[in-house]
Design a protein around this motif. Structure first.
Motif, short mmCIF file in Angstrom:
data_model
loop_
_atom_site.label_atom_id
_atom_site.label_comp_id
_atom_site.label_asym_id
_atom_site.label_seq_id
_atom_site.Cartn_x
_atom_site.Cartn_y
_atom_site.Cartn_z
N ASP A 29 63.61 76.70 -8.82
CA ASP A 29 64.84 76.77 -8.03
C ASP A 29 64.44 76.95 -6.57
N GLY A 30 64.92 76.09 -5.71
CA GLY A 30 64.55 76.14 -4.30
C GLY A 30 63.36 75.25 -3.96
N THR A 31 62.73 74.65 -4.96
CA THR A 31 61.62 73.74 -4.72
C THR A 31 62.17 72.44 -4.14
N ARG A 32 61.69 72.08 -2.96
CA ARG A 32 62.23 70.90 -2.28
C ARG A 32 61.19 69.82 -1.98
N THR A 33 59.90 70.17 -2.06
CA THR A 33 58.85 69.18 -1.74
C THR A 33 57.78 69.21 -2.81
#
Length: 81
Positions: free
Chosen positions: A31-35
């Motif tokens: 959760d919150g991983t964007r890259t």
């Protein structure tokens, strides 16, 4: 409606709520991983936790991944405990 698979746009990632929950069941917080780098860091933390808490499970995962790819494990992972 969300896609059933992780979405990639260049270097950005987006996981569906279902995927986030599936990862969470494995003890992996995405959760919150964007890259790709964020995902790599999350995986490194997860592997570090497994190495400390359940090294035999981490060994089994490494062996299964190597077998699936048709490669050998590095020497440091082939030692007998």
């Amino acid at each position: 409606m969300d896609s059933p698979h992780m979405l990639r746009a260049g270097h950005s990632l987006r996981f569906t709520p279902t995927e986030i929950e599936e990862f969470r069941r494995l003890g992996l917080d995405v959760d919150g991983t964007r890259t790709q780098d964020d995902l790599g860091q999350a995986l490194a933390r997860w592997a570090g936790t497994l190495a400390g808490e359940r090294p035999e499970l981490l060994d089994k995962i490494a062996f299964a991944m190597a077998k699936a790819k048709g490669t050998s494990l590095p020497a440091r992972l082939t030692r007998v405990r």
